[in-house]
Design an enzyme around this catalytic site. Structure first.
Site, PDB file in Angstrom:
ATOM      1  N   GLU A  47       0.853  -1.184   0.000  1.00  0.00           N
ATOM      2  CA  GLU A  47       0.000   0.000   0.000  1.00  0.00           C
ATOM      3  C   GLU A  47       0.886   1.229   0.000  1.00  0.00           C
ATOM      4  O   GLU A  47       1.739   1.391   0.884  1.00  0.00           O
ATOM      5  CB  GLU A  47      -0.859   0.045   1.267  1.00  0.00           C
ATOM      6  CG  GLU A  47      -2.202  -0.611   1.135  1.00  0.00           C
ATOM      7  CD  GLU A  47      -3.043  -0.361   2.381  1.00  0.00           C
ATOM      8  OE1 GLU A  47      -3.045   0.776   2.900  1.00  0.00           O
ATOM      9  OE2 GLU A  47      -3.668  -1.316   2.848  1.00  0.00           O
ATOM     10  N   ASP A  58      -6.760   8.153  10.397  1.00  0.00           N
ATOM     11  CA  ASP A  58      -5.447   7.702  10.852  1.00  0.00           C
ATOM     12  C   ASP A  58      -5.135   8.173  12.270  1.00  0.00           C
ATOM     13  O   ASP A  58      -5.448   9.294  12.650  1.00  0.00           O
ATOM     14  CB  ASP A  58      -4.360   8.205   9.892  1.00  0.00           C
ATOM     15  CG  ASP A  58      -4.357   7.417   8.595  1.00  0.00           C
ATOM     16  OD1 ASP A  58      -4.294   6.168   8.673  1.00  0.00           O
ATOM     17  OD2 ASP A  58      -4.445   8.026   7.519  1.00  0.00           O
TER      18      ASP A  58
END
Lengths: 261, 393
Positions: A47, A58
């Site tokens: 990724e 996040d």
């Protein structure tokens, strides 16, 4: 079927669990070497995180990584330019927030990342309801658009998301932002809900911080995504050898897991 | 779209024209859908409406009056009226929204609210309503803002809330929103995110506008009762845009010109471009790569790089106009309103006053009837104003 999904289905058929590390692109000047080290140590796909100023899903570690990368001047174009020097046989999947692609122009962004060797994209703040324009752009460039299924996803939403997810389906193990976690989360249930509807490969992410957690998650799924723990290692100054050791430890842990049904 | 349909409901997925919608992690989608359904149900329920209006009357101090501003009117050659949201409980219009959302929280069976705050006005209002209704309350506030607004932090704590300083990003309002969203993911089962403005994912922009529309509905009736009729202009300051949305809602389908006044350093309409942030597609201040930029304003409440999606739609469709006022024009307006009318406005509100003063006889023809939404009182700002005036000598 998109090329990424053909590759990941073949991987599954070979009996190998997928190990997918996440990197913040541009976090260090030698980030491309970090990716190569991870592949050498057994990553099956990578990724590539394109930094965005407001990473809503996040946790603190990836936020810090993203901030440092932005301060170093990373842009979508610079990431694509860096990737041109990457030599790898494993698939690469972009991970970023929708505004990066929307601002660049959806068609232009899809073309750009496909031309840079990426074959899929995860856009965590793009709901399936808002995704039609982006998916048209992905189709034009054989990019697989990966959807995330969450522990809170209702049966009717799983029924929408699982069949629409291309390449693999991202099963979120817990109701949390990216980061370490102590418990094993809801991975088994979420994966089961996706598998009841679709035979797309299902990978588990969110809170996979140790080889042991990766092993457990891989036993109930087709692969695991490791982000925060790896970004932490790099933030702490870990070099290519440290990354090889880190990825190697995850590789060994999931390779000894018994093959699940 | 015909004029009569301005500020009606967004489409089924929360779009106002090309703006709005829902751009959130899948983990939050079920909560957004649940909230939309709960609000639709509650808002159509006469008992809920009655409770909301009763609480705003008995606890919130509504209706707030419309006050003629005779001395400033004379000076500017206008006929000015102020809708006095500064007289609502906690000193601004924010109470209208939080009363609605805390009642909704209880109706959904949740026991806790979280909120973001910039200047602290929405945080104080949320803490106030949470105390009144016995809900646990946590407020996320950029670390920079906790230092700029020490007394508001203390007010929230007095009201029993926990204030969490946010140290990510620019440590201001936009980061407080990010942090509240992150927190919401982990506690969505028992917690409602009490968003403070007409922004975020659907249903928030629509729901908060509906909860604030009481401002415009009251003001319209009050102006008619006073014999003023429909004003020529309705003017309000805009950060995210909740007070403006509330007052505009009462006049969107009249002949009144609607004017939103942004801070020049946070002018999402003037400087922004379409983008996606905090769950919505709207006009945002961003760089050439789509990275969100920081807004800069003397008033923390206008320090936001975006604007609510319905405002973006009203701007691009031409139904409302958005003007910008610089920091240097704000203090003068605050002083004039204080000295001539005996009302110390919030720095946010002073932007709207400054635009009226600047454009009287220009963009605002002499003799115009102007309704100013006096969104908040200036008590929270007096220490800051004093410092600036001292520094200027």
């Amino acid at each position: 079927m998109k090329h990424l999904e053909q590759q990941l289905r073949a991987l599954r058929s070979s009996g190998r669990k997928a190990l997918v590390p996440y990197f913040v692109a541009g976090l260090t000047p030698d980030w491309i070497q970090h990716v190569e080290a991870a592949v050498l140590a057994g990553a099956d796909a990578v990724e590539i995180g394109v930094p965005f100023s407001d990473p809503m899903i996040d946790g603190v570690v990836i936020q810090e990584g993203v901030l440092r990368s932005l301060e170093a001047g990373t842009t979508l174009d610079s990431v694509c330019k860096d990737l041109s020097s990457l030599s790898t046989h494993v698939p690469l999947v972009a991970m970023t927030y929708y505004n990066i692609f929307f601002h660049y122009g959806l068609e232009r962004a899809a073309g750009k990342i496909a031309a840079s060797g990426l074959s899929g994209a995860i856009v965590p703040d793009l709901t399936i309801e808002e995704s039609s324009d982006w998916r048209v752009a992905c189709d034009a460039h054989d990019l697989a658009n990966v959807f995330i299924v969450a522990p809170s996803s209702t049966p009717d939403r799983v029924a929408l998301l699982a069949p629409a997810s291309e390449g693999f389906c991202y099963a979120s193990a817990r109701m949390a932002v990216t980061g370490r976690a102590a418990d094993e989360g809801d991975a088994k249930r979420v994966v089961g809900e996706v598998r009841a509807i679709s035979d797309v490969p299902v990978y588990v992410g969110i809170g996979i911080g140790t080889p042991e957690q990766a092993r457990e998650a891989s036993m109930v799924s087709d692969g695991v995504i490791v982000g925060t723990a790896l970004v932490q290692l790099i933030l702490d100054g870990g070099d290519v050898h440290a990354i090889e050791d880190f990825i190697g430890s995850f590789r060994r842990a999931i390779d000894i897991a018994p093959v699940s049904a | 779209m015909s004029e009569s349909s301005f500020m009606s409901s967004p489409d089924a997925r929360g779009h106002f024209g090309e703006f709005g919608g829902r751009f959130v992690p899948e983990a939050l989608m079920p909560a957004c859908l649940e909230l939309e359904s709960a609000f639709r149900d509650a808002w159509a329920d006469a008992a809920f409406q009655h409770e909301y209006r009763t609480v705003l009357k008995e606890f919130g101090g509504r209706p707030t009056p419309v006050t003629p501003l005779p001395r400033l009117s004379e000076r500017l050659g206008l006929e000015l009226y102020a809708k006095r949201e500064d007289l609502a409980h906690t000193g601004s219009h924010k109470i209208n929204n939080v009363v609605g959302q805390t009642l909704l929280t209880k109706r959904m069976g949740k026991t806790r609210v979280i909120a973001e705050t910039g200047a602290g006005q929405h945080g104080v209002a949320t803490a106030t309503a949470a105390a009144r209704f016995g809900l646990e309350c946590t407020v996320y506030m950029g670390e920079v803002d906790t230092k700029r607004q020490v007394l508001n932090v203390f007010r929230m704590e007095l009201l029993g809330a926990t204030v969490v300083p946010v140290t990510s990003g620019s440590r201001t309002l936009k980061d407080a929103v990010n942090e509240a969203m992150r927190e919401w993911v982990s506690c969505v089962n028992d917690t409602h995110y009490c968003l403070g403005s007409v922004m975020g994912p659907h249903p928030f922009p629509w729901m908060v506008r509906e909860l604030q529309s009481i401002i415009g509905i009251e003001a319209s009736a009050q102006l008619h009762d006073m014999g003023v009729g429909t004003p020529d202009l309705v003017v309000a300051c805009v950060g995210g845009g909740s007070n403006a949305a509330g007052v505009f809602a009462g006049f969107a389908n009249t002949s009144a010109r609607l004017v939103g006044v942004e801070a020049a350093g946070g002018s999402a309409v003037g400087m922004g471009s379409p983008g996606v942030l905090h769950g919505m597609k709207s006009l945002l201040i961003q760089d050439e790569f789509g990275q969100i930029e920081e807004a800069h304003s003397i008033s923390a409440g206008l320090d936001y790089p975006g604007i609510g999606p319905e405002h973006a739609f009203l701007a691009t469709s031409g139904r409302a106009e958005y003007q910008a006022i610089g920091d240097d024009e704000v203090l003068g307006a605050l002083k004039v309103l204080s000295e001539l009318e005996g009302i110390i406005p919030a720095l946010e509100t002073a932007h709207a006053v400054a635009w009226i003063m600047k454009e009287a006889g220009g963009a605002i023809p002499k003799g115009s009837k102007v309704l100013l939404n006096l969104s908040g009182r200036g008590d929270k700002d007096v220490a800051q104003v004093r410092e600036i005036l001292r520094a200027e000598g």
